[in-house]
Design a protein around this motif. Structure first.
Motif, PDB file in Angstrom:
ATOM      1  N   PRO A 155     -11.906   5.437  13.106  1.00  0.00           N
ATOM      2  CA  PRO A 155     -11.507   4.169  13.721  1.00  0.00           C
ATOM      3  C   PRO A 155     -12.605   3.129  13.580  1.00  0.00           C
ATOM      4  CG  PRO A 155     -12.127   5.764  15.413  1.00  0.00           C
ATOM      5  CD  PRO A 155     -12.115   6.504  14.095  1.00  0.00           C
ATOM      6  N   VAL A 156     -12.226   1.873  13.602  1.00  0.00           N
ATOM      7  CA  VAL A 156     -13.200   0.785  13.523  1.00  0.00           C
ATOM      8  C   VAL A 156     -14.030   0.779  14.801  1.00  0.00           C
ATOM      9  CG1 VAL A 156     -13.479  -1.709  13.415  1.00  0.00           C
ATOM     10  CG2 VAL A 156     -11.729  -0.596  12.030  1.00  0.00           C
ATOM     11  N   LYS A 194       0.850  -1.201   0.000  1.00  0.00           N
ATOM     12  CA  LYS A 194       0.000   0.000   0.000  1.00  0.00           C
ATOM     13  C   LYS A 194       0.887   1.252   0.000  1.00  0.00           C
ATOM     14  CE  LYS A 194      -4.222  -0.551   1.712  1.00  0.00           C
ATOM     15  NZ  LYS A 194      -5.340  -0.721   2.663  1.00  0.00           N
ATOM     16  N   THR A 253       2.904   2.335   2.381  1.00  0.00           N
ATOM     17  CA  THR A 253       4.033   2.319   3.315  1.00  0.00           C
ATOM     18  C   THR A 253       5.346   2.552   2.567  1.00  0.00           C
ATOM     19  OG1 THR A 253       4.265  -0.084   3.157  1.00  0.00           O
ATOM     20  CG2 THR A 253       2.825   0.776   4.895  1.00  0.00           C
ATOM     21  N   HIS A 263      -3.736   2.560  16.308  1.00  0.00           N
ATOM     22  CA  HIS A 263      -4.517   2.043  15.190  1.00  0.00           C
ATOM     23  C   HIS A 263      -4.184   2.809  13.911  1.00  0.00           C
ATOM     24  CE1 HIS A 263      -7.736   0.163  13.040  1.00  0.00           C
ATOM     25  NE2 HIS A 263      -8.475   1.260  12.963  1.00  0.00           N
ATOM     26  N   TYR A 264      -4.105   4.116  14.012  1.00  0.00           N
ATOM     27  CA  TYR A 264      -3.792   4.918  12.814  1.00  0.00           C
ATOM     28  C   TYR A 264      -2.390   4.579  12.305  1.00  0.00           C
ATOM     29  CZ  TYR A 264      -3.416   8.800   9.568  1.00  0.00           C
ATOM     30  OH  TYR A 264      -3.267   9.538   8.427  1.00  0.00           O
ATOM     31  N   CYS A 265      -1.415   4.559  13.200  1.00  0.00           N
ATOM     32  CA  CYS A 265      -0.027   4.315  12.778  1.00  0.00           C
ATOM     33  C   CYS A 265       0.132   2.942  12.138  1.00  0.00           C
ATOM     34  CB  CYS A 265       0.922   4.442  13.967  1.00  0.00           C
ATOM     35  SG  CYS A 265       1.201   6.132  14.519  1.00  0.00           S
ATOM     36  N   TYR A 266      -0.569   1.953  12.656  1.00  0.00           N
ATOM     37  CA  TYR A 266      -0.450   0.600  12.104  1.00  0.00           C
ATOM     38  C   TYR A 266      -1.251   0.489  10.808  1.00  0.00           C
ATOM     39  CZ  TYR A 266       0.506  -4.456  12.623  1.00  0.00           C
ATOM     40  OH  TYR A 266       0.965  -5.744  12.461  1.00  0.00           O
ATOM     41  N   THR A 267      -2.478   1.030  10.809  1.00  0.00           N
ATOM     42  CA  THR A 267      -3.332   0.918   9.630  1.00  0.00           C
ATOM     43  C   THR A 267      -2.777   1.702   8.449  1.00  0.00           C
ATOM     44  OG1 THR A 267      -5.288   0.673  11.043  1.00  0.00           O
ATOM     45  CG2 THR A 267      -5.669   1.316   8.754  1.00  0.00           C
ATOM     46  N   ARG A 268      -2.350   2.921   8.700  1.00  0.00           N
ATOM     47  CA  ARG A 268      -1.902   3.792   7.611  1.00  0.00           C
ATOM     48  C   ARG A 268      -0.401   3.710   7.351  1.00  0.00           C
ATOM     49  NH1 ARG A 268      -5.645   7.818   6.194  1.00  0.00           N
ATOM     50  NH2 ARG A 268      -7.701   6.836   6.338  1.00  0.00           N
ATOM     51  N   ARG A 292       3.929  -1.536  13.477  1.00  0.00           N
ATOM     52  CA  ARG A 292       3.469  -2.496  14.471  1.00  0.00           C
ATOM     53  C   ARG A 292       3.896  -2.083  15.874  1.00  0.00           C
ATOM     54  NH1 ARG A 292       4.221  -9.126  14.087  1.00  0.00           N
ATOM     55  NH2 ARG A 292       2.280  -9.620  15.194  1.00  0.00           N
ATOM     56  N   PHE A 301      -9.954  10.301   9.264  1.00  0.00           N
ATOM     57  CA  PHE A 301      -9.827   8.860   9.506  1.00  0.00           C
ATOM     58  C   PHE A 301     -10.860   8.413  10.529  1.00  0.00           C
ATOM     59  CE2 PHE A 301      -7.851   5.470  12.119  1.00  0.00           C
ATOM     60  CZ  PHE A 301      -7.616   4.521  11.150  1.00  0.00           C
TER      61      PHE A 301
END
Length: 495
Positions: A488-489, A13, A15, A228-233, A237, A486
């Motif tokens: 969140p889920v 993606k 990254t 969540h943002y840092c990992y998703t976008r 990890r 953004f």
């Protein structure tokens, strides 16, 4: 015949792609630095030991692995339980990977041949860790350079590489550490690119918190959203350190978020938020603090303290350039804070006299900032010959040397109202005469403000890596903007 592609670390993606050439360049610089050292013997071989996979206490539950920092700097290897060697004369690199049992293929996934790791990390040769003695002997090593030295922040000694049979070889454990530390201190173009990325993603994550925070939420919800943002976008990890999500009086707790203060307070209307968090990508760190009101609107007192800290931050950024003493930057921040606290009315009297009795450390007991890189408190702050200044505030400064081009640093001034420090100052005859206790009483329970940016030192000044709203006006306008961001889920409780 198509040319072979350069190996890269990439999580897909949007990254960042990080070339294995970054680590080859680091190894080249290390060999160059070692060859310049007096006392280096011909046929010297660097031997590094990577991090080990560990379990949670006495159980069989694996802890999430993160590579040992020196090993990562030189090889970029993500797997655990590896070793590596570098021939200083030729630059030849040899990676040693564990020889895995057949059961690994059942429980953990495919068992790759050595050629897989040679291609993945662009090293010259791959051997198994059980064959280290013979492989090192085949390199005709006259001396093994192992890594042993003290981390000047933690006081801990880094783990020195060792293997069964090392007694067959001559070992020098004093030469390598100061050289590799100096190499890590100065960032290459490729390293700067990764640090720009970690800052961009982490800056965007902080902005999402500004959009979503509101009274009635829990501090840990903000920690969760950041991660969540840092990992998703960003494919991050890991975070660079334990997240600090202090609100209200918790914003005066410098290292809030630990097990005894676990980001678990309910955010109240009128609270100041101090959110200090940074994502980590491929072991490269970021470290950003944003301070703002939970309801999106500064009170006059919040605005006064915030703008005092912002002034010291911007004055330091304007003064920073190669050759400047980092300790003098800390003193500059102290001076600005005291001048502004006089304007607010919390202090009165001569700022020069206040500096003599260390009044600045009453309100900012920590250091101005630190080196940043693969570790959030990166190595190199106090090389041999550079001693800490044993004064309040300055003794907590994590770097004491001159600023150099290509250093990456945090600039993080703050003003805090920490009750026990205020009480000590009021009980100190040398300090209490400067304090207007009636005005100070208004700020008891206020918490604190910290503004932390990451910067790369350039030839003439600095490059600001962090990009978040910083002025009062910018913050209030940004938090008031309800445009889409953004999401969140959210798990619904309705079926």
């Amino acid at each position: 015949m198509a040319a072979r592609q350069e190996p890269v670390y990439w999580l897909g993606k949007d990254t960042l792609r990080v070339s294995a050439a970054l680590f080859a360049e680091n190894r080249r610089r290390l060999c160059q630095g070692l060859r310049a050292k007096k006392g280096l013997l011909p046929k010297s071989v660097v031997l590094l030991q990577g991090g080990e996979q560990k379990q949670r206490y006495c159980t069989d539950t694996d802890l999430l692995f993160r590579q040992e920092s020196f090993f990562h700097w030189a090889f970029g290897v993500t797997e655990a339980d590896c070793y590596a060697a570098i021939d200083v004369d030729t630059g030849k690199s040899v990676l040693f990977v564990p020889k895995l049992p057949e059961s690994y293929g059942t429980w953990m996934g495919e068992i790759y041949p050595r050629e897989h790791f040679q291609q993945k990390y662009a090293v010259d040769e791959v051997q198994y860790t059980c064959d280290i003695p013979d492989a090192v002997a085949n390199m005709s090593a006259a001396v093994l350079l192992t890594l042993r030295g003290q981390n000047t922040d933690s006081g801990s000694i880094c783990r020195e590489a060792s293997f069964e049979g090392i007694s067959r070889f001559q070992v020098n454990n004093t030469l390598l550490h100061p050289v590799i530390v100096e190499c890590r201190l100065i960032k290459t173009d490729m390293e700067l690119e990764v640090l720009r990325y970690t800052n961009r993603i982490s800056s965007e994550a902080h902005k999402e918190l500004m959009k979503h925070v509101k009274p009635g939420q829990k501090e840990y919800e903000m920690e969760s959203l950041f991660q969540h943002y840092c990992y998703t976008r960003g494919g991050m990890r890991h975070t660079s350190y334990t997240c600090i999500c202090g609100t209200g009086n918790n914003s005066s707790v410098l290292h809030y978020g630990h097990a005894g203060a676990a980001n678990d307070k309910t955010i109240m209307d009128g609270d100041m938020c101090l959110f200090d968090m940074g994502g980590e990508y491929y072991c490269y760190s970021s470290d950003i603090t944003c301070s703002f009101p939970a309801n999106g609107k500064f009170t006059p007192d919040q605005k006064a303290i915030y703008e005092a800290v912002l002034k010291s931050s911007r004055d330091v950024l304007a003064a920073l350039k190669p050759g400047v003493k980092w300790t003098e930057m800390h003193r500059l921040a102290d001076r600005v804070h005291l001048e502004e606290l006089v304007k607010i009315g919390i202090l009165s009297g001569s700022v020069e006299d206040m500096l003599k009795v260390h009044m600045g450390s009453v309100f900012m007991p920590h250091g101005l900032g630190h080196l940043l890189g693969i570790d959030v408190h990166d190595v190199g702050g106090y090389p041999e010959g550079v001693e800490r200044i044993d004064e309040p505030g300055l003794k907590s400064l994590r770097m004491g040397r001159l600023v150099r081009e290509r250093m990456v640093l945090t600039v993080e001034p703050g003003i805090y109202f920490i009750n026990h420090l205020l009480d000590q100052a009021l009980a100190n005859p040398a300090q209490n005469g400067f304090i207007n206790n009636q005005v100070l009483a208004r700020f008891r329970g206020f918490g604190g403000v910290r503004i932390e940016d990451d910067i790369a030192v350039t030839a003439n000044g600095v490059e600001l890596l962090t990009c978040v709203p910083r002025t009062v006006e910018e913050i209030e306008a940004f938090m008031a903007d309800t445009s889409k961001s953004f999401s969140p889920v959210v798990v619904s409780d309705k079926f």
